[in-house]
Scaffold this active site. Structure first.
Site, PDB file in Angstrom:
ATOM      1  N   LYS A 131      -4.311 -34.598  25.440  1.00  0.00           N
ATOM      2  CA  LYS A 131      -4.152 -35.174  26.778  1.00  0.00           C
ATOM      3  C   LYS A 131      -4.756 -34.248  27.832  1.00  0.00           C
ATOM      4  O   LYS A 131      -5.471 -34.687  28.730  1.00  0.00           O
ATOM      5  CB  LYS A 131      -2.665 -35.456  27.061  1.00  0.00           C
ATOM      6  CG  LYS A 131      -2.168 -36.670  26.310  1.00  0.00           C
ATOM      7  CD  LYS A 131      -0.661 -36.812  26.297  1.00  0.00           C
ATOM      8  CE  LYS A 131      -0.274 -37.958  25.357  1.00  0.00           C
ATOM      9  NZ  LYS A 131       1.162 -38.060  25.107  1.00  0.00           N
TER      10      LYS A 131
ATOM     11  N   GLN B  12       6.468 -35.170  27.070  1.00  0.00           N
ATOM     12  CA  GLN B  12       6.146 -35.569  25.697  1.00  0.00           C
ATOM     13  C   GLN B  12       7.438 -35.814  24.903  1.00  0.00           C
ATOM     14  O   GLN B  12       8.312 -34.954  24.846  1.00  0.00           O
ATOM     15  CB  GLN B  12       5.302 -34.466  25.031  1.00  0.00           C
ATOM     16  CG  GLN B  12       4.818 -34.807  23.643  1.00  0.00           C
ATOM     17  CD  GLN B  12       3.827 -35.970  23.633  1.00  0.00           C
ATOM     18  OE1 GLN B  12       2.914 -36.037  24.443  1.00  0.00           O
ATOM     19  NE2 GLN B  12       4.022 -36.903  22.708  1.00  0.00           N
TER      20      GLN B  12
ATOM     21  N   ASP C 279       3.447 -42.570  32.109  1.00  0.00           N
ATOM     22  CA  ASP C 279       3.713 -43.137  30.786  1.00  0.00           C
ATOM     23  C   ASP C 279       4.334 -44.537  30.923  1.00  0.00           C
ATOM     24  O   ASP C 279       4.456 -45.268  29.941  1.00  0.00           O
ATOM     25  CB  ASP C 279       4.704 -42.238  30.026  1.00  0.00           C
ATOM     26  CG  ASP C 279       4.064 -41.570  28.825  1.00  0.00           C
ATOM     27  OD1 ASP C 279       3.006 -42.045  28.383  1.00  0.00           O
ATOM     28  OD2 ASP C 279       4.635 -40.589  28.316  1.00  0.00           O
TER      29      ASP C 279
END
Ligand code: NDP
Length: 283
Positions: A52, A96, A119
């Site tokens: 990422k 994460q 997200d």
């Protein structure tokens, strides 16, 4: 023989467009920034986080990785999220998952400012996706939709079957297909006669996390098969939830694993970070 849907190539193309917009913002004095937070030593998560950060760099975004030890308390993590919520140079925050067991994931997701929740896991954003009025795309399902669009695969009026109903893939995938006027069926572990249902699909999206579970005999001739699964076989090789060889004999289009849906997830994350940046710029 099916046409392979190339996620790497599509990703390259979309990321090129993102890079241009990031550069335009930069010229107006706005640097787009993403903060990625990882807690603990999960090797798969470490790879995702590295990828990422690397993807951000490639499109000219600023990124910072906060790698915290396994022993980090929930309070410490919440304090970091709160600080990032107010950090001017940060447009998007990604924590994460999975988090270590002693940290409540839901509480952490709720703590992220919905305007920085790239997200799209915060209930404000999942709710917006539900009603079809959203800024942040659900990363993996939206990546699937980008692939369908890129290959001119029409969803309207099609029989769409989604296998898997997780909050991050199956459910939002079903919603996005519905928004494009597909006729959608969602299957899960308690579904009876799964093969009968998958054989009805014009578009079959599989996200169950079981190596090569869907075989060619479960697929209608000419179907579009999208394999979200990412599994590691005993020889260490990656494979999807679909048995590629037998499925390719039946499908008209199919995504390989790796190189299909995988690259699109990070591409959507970059799209969301850009949206967050543009939104803050116009505030
Ligand atoms: P989850 O484990 O959260 O969900 C799996 C879903 O599959 C559940 O809804 C479960 O049903 C269903 N399921 C399990 N077994 C069966 C079965 N035998 N028949 C029908 N349905 C079944 O997984 P995720 O959604 O998070 O991920 C799915 C896969 O996609 C994984 O391989 C993951 O690694 C991959 N993935 C890939 C991404 C990418 O970027 N390419 C991103 C995210 C995930 P029930 O609800 O009844 O338990």
């Amino acid at each position: 023989m099916a046409i392979r849907i190339d996620g790497k190539e599509t990703s390259r193309k979309v990321r090129g467009e993102i890079a241009k917009k990031v550069q335009e913002l930069k010229e107006q004095g706005k640097v787009t920034g993403l903060a990625v937070v990882i807690v603990g030593e999960n090797p798969a998560s470490q790879v995702y986080v590295r990828n990422k950060a690397k993807a951000c760099e490639e499109v000219g975004m600023y990124s910072e990785v906060h790698a915290l030890p396994e022993s980090t308390t929930e309070e410490e993590l919440l304090a970091l999220v709160e600080r990032l919520n107010h950090e001017d140079k940060i447009d998007g925050i990604l924590v994460q998952l999975p988090l270590p067991k002693h940290i409540n994931e839901e509480r952490v997701i709720l703590a992220i400012d919905p305007n920085k929740d790239v997200d799209a896991f915060h209930p404000v954003n999942t709710g917006k996706i539900m009603i079809g009025n959203y800024e942040f795309l659900p990363c993996t399902p939206a990546g699937v939709m980008t692939l369908l669009k890129e290959y001119n695969i029409e969803v309207e009026g099609k029989e769409c079957v989604v296998v898997g109903r997780s909050n991050i893939v199956g459910k939002p995938q079903a919603l996005l297909l519905l928004q494009k006027n597909g006729t959608v069926t969602v299957c899960h572990s308690r579904t009876k006669n799964l093969a009968e249902i998958t054989r009805r699909a014009d578009i079959l999206v599989v996200a169950i996390g079981k190596a090569e579970f869907i075989t060619g005999d479960m697929i209608k001739e000419g179907a579009v098969v999208i394999d979200v699964g990412m599994n590691r076989k005993s020889d260490g090789k990656l494979c999807g939830d679909v048995e590629f060889a037998s499925a390719s004999e039946k499908a008209s289009y199919i995504t390989p694993v790796p190189g299909g849906v995988g690259p699109m997830t990070i591409t959507t994350l970059l799209q969301n970070t850009l949206v967050a940046s543009e939104k803050r710029m116009t505030k």
